[in-house]
Structure formats: structure tokens, C-alpha cells
Design an enzyme around this catalytic site. Structure first.
Site, PDB file in Angstrom:
ATOM      1  N   ASP A 172      13.989   7.806   0.632  1.00 42.69           N
ATOM      2  CA  ASP A 172      12.725   7.989   1.388  1.00 42.69           C
ATOM      3  C   ASP A 172      12.997   6.908   2.885  1.00 42.69           C
ATOM      4  OD1 ASP A 172      12.149   9.494  -0.312  1.00 42.69           O
ATOM      5  OD2 ASP A 172      10.979   8.226  -1.509  1.00 42.69           O
TER       6      ASP A 172
HETATM    7  N1  URA Z   1      13.436   8.083  -5.401  1.00 39.02           N
HETATM    8  C1  URA Z   1      12.615   7.363  -4.824  1.00 39.02           C
HETATM    9  O1  URA Z   1      11.422   7.878  -5.402  1.00 39.02           O
HETATM   10  N2  URA Z   1      12.881   7.857  -3.177  1.00 39.02           N
HETATM   11  C2  URA Z   1      13.818   7.368  -2.859  1.00 39.02           C
HETATM   12  O2  URA Z   1      14.012   7.307  -1.909  1.00 39.02           O
HETATM   13  C3  URA Z   1      15.053   7.780  -3.760  1.00 39.02           C
HETATM   14  C4  URA Z   1      14.918   7.987  -4.887  1.00 39.02           C
END
Ligand code: URA
Length: 289
Positions: A124
Site C-alpha cells: 500500500d
Molecule cells: N497488507 C496490507 O494491509 N497492506 C500492505 O501493504 C501489505 C499487506
């Protein structure tokens, strides 16, 4: 060599099309310098093609035939697949381009030197840590294939004081909106293990947790922890299959070592699923980005 940008000529012997490319692009792809740096090398008269100094920026070469030298040393295209570990900072999208012009990880990696690099999976925008890139499409696909998703280790700083018992639903396999998750391995962390998400110590009213999952569903770790009423404040990926985020500063990248590439190629077959047998290799400073 040709400086005409029209139809590619044919080889008089074989009849095959000669596919020329701009010399500065050839130099950048060979890892000599960035595209801009390659132009500077050319205009400085340091580049020869078939023994002739070439300073004209529009000049083209046929990579399969022309001999290109920089300061008298032969250079050739990178043919080997590239494998790169990025220590992703927060604030960057995991994409190679964004139509809205937002910061994306492509600006942090040597995309010109290794055309075709792509991220294996995604983090993310606000997640930091280990993001693998490769030009090896087969391996990238194998690592992401649901049948042999490799394990990923996350360190999360969550809101609220959490007890070990509260992690049990995650260990058993918690159900999210899009279905049940596989059982996760998780544990509470001490401050010295949680520096990636809490560099000044774990703030009061928060808890540091390690979560190891094999799947790669959207926002999975955040959703799993929200489901047990401890929303994620910060998230960091420490391991990806056999790889450990070592020897690379945040915002920088480094090529994988040969041992890491070997371990990675074994990972889809079930190798290195546990965090215990992760490959931890030391690199010299000159290997780093
Ligand atoms: N899980 C999440 O919630 N975000 C990420 O970036 C990776 C795994």
C-alpha cells in the site's frame, strides 16, 4: 550504424530486419549511465561505434552488430534478468506509472537500466519495506501464484494495547469480507524488534505485532488486525519469501546477491516458507544503490 529514423534496413546477407535503437538508450540499457548521463558521455566524445566517435544524439545502433565502446571499453546490453530489492518509503504507489502524476516506486528504481522491471506484488502507499522487482516474468508469476504464494512477514504497529490471546483468531484463520484467511503466524514484539514501525520505542496505547501470511489479498494485514479491533497505525514488510530487508536504506535499492536469487527461485517450490530459513546475506557498500 544509421542516423535515419525511417524504416529499419534489412541485412543484405540474411534479409532480416536490422532493428536499430538510439545510442543513448543503448548505453542506458547497458547500465553505463542514465539516459541523460549517456547523452553527456556522447557529447563529450567518449563514445565510439565501430571505432568512430559519435556525438550526434539522434544516432542509432544495431545492438546485434555494432561495437559500442565508452572510453575504449566495450559495452553490451544487459541480457540477464534483473532482481532488485527496494526499501520502499511511505507515500509511493506500487506502480510503474501513474496517470495522475502521483509519486510511484518507478522513480526509486533503475527502470532505465533494466527495462521491463516490474514489482512482484504490491505494498500500500503508506506501507514501507521490502518490495521485490524483477524482469524475470516467469519467476514473478510463480512467486505470486496462489498455489505457492510465498510467505511474507509484516511488522505492524496497531492502535490499542493488545494481548497475545487477541491474536488467536488470526492464528486460526480469520474470516474477512472476501472470505476466510489461511491461518497466520503472529506474535507480539518487543520494542527492539519493532524499530521499523516505532523507531523511538513503542508509543503508549499502541502494540507492535509480527504477522506472517502466505496470501496476498488487498489490504489483508490491515483488515485482519482491524477485524480484531486493533487498526494498523504503521505497516512494514520485513521479509518476502527467503529475502530479508537488509543492507538497503529506505528509498534505496540494491541488486539481489546470487544466493538470494537462488533461494528465490526455489521459493515457489516450497523452499524458505518459514522465516527461520530466510537468506540473510551481507553485501559490500559498493554493491548497494
Ligand atoms: N497488507 C496490507 O494491509 N497492506 C500492505 O501493504 C501489505 C499487506
Amino acid at each position: 550504424m544509421s542516423s535515419r529514423p525511417d524504416m529499419p534496413p534489412k541485412d543484405p546477407m540474411t534479409g532480416e530486419l536490422i532493428v536499430p535503437m538510439r545510442l543513448q538508450r543503448f548505453l542506458a540499457r547497458s547500465g553505463v549511465a542514465s539516459r541523460r548521463g549517456s547523452e553527456d558521455l556522447m557529447t563529450a566524445g567518449r563514445v565510439r561505434v565501430n571505432g568512430v566517435v559519435v556525438t550526434e544524439l539522434g544516432s542509432k545502433v544495431d545492438p546485434s552488430r555494432d561495437v559500442v565502446e565508452v572510453d575504449g571499453r566495450r559495452v553490451s546490453l544487459n541480457e540477464q534478468p534483473a532482481y532488485i530489492m527496494l526499501n520502499k518509503p511511505a507515500g509511493y504507489l506500487t506502480t510503474m506509472s501513474d496517470p495522475q502524476g502521483r509519486p510511484c516506486v518507478a522513480s526509486l528504481i533503475p527502470a532505465e537500466r533494466y527495462p521491463g522491471l516490474f514489482p512482484v506484488g504490491r505494498l500500500d502507499k503508506d506501507t514501507t519495506g521490502l518490495l521485490l522487482f524483477t524482469t524475470d516474468g516467469d519467476l514473478g508469476q510463480a512467486l505470486l501464484h496462489p498455489r505457492h504464494h510465498v510467505s511474507k512477514t509484516y511488522i505492524a504497529l496497531v492502535d490499542g494495547t493488545m494481548s497475545d490471546r487477541e491474536l488467536n483468531p488470526l492464528r486460526q484463520g480469520i474470516t474477512l469480507d472476501d472470505g476466510p484467511c489461511q491461518p497466520a503466524r503472529c506474535r507480539l514484539l518487543e520494542a527492539d524488534e519493532a524499530r521499523a514501525v516505532a523507531p523511538k520505542g513503542i508509543p503508549r496505547g499502541t502494540t507492535a505485532v509480527e504477522v506472517i501470511i502466505r496470501e496476498g489479498r488487498k489490504n489483508q494485514v490491515k483488515r485482519m488486525l482491524s477485524r480484531v479491533h486493533h487498526p494498523v497505525v504503521r505497516l512494514h514488510r520485513e521479509r518476502f519469501g527467503p529475502l530479508v530487508l537488509t543492507d538497503v536504506r529506505q528509498g534505496s535499492w540494491r541488486p539481489l546477491t546470487d544466493a538470494e536469487v537462488k533461494a528465490l527461485k526455489q521459493a515457489p517450490q516450497g523452499g524458505a516458507a518459514s522465516s527461520r530459513n530466510a537468506t540473510r546475506t551481507k553485501q559490500t557498500r559498493k554493491d548497494r544503490a
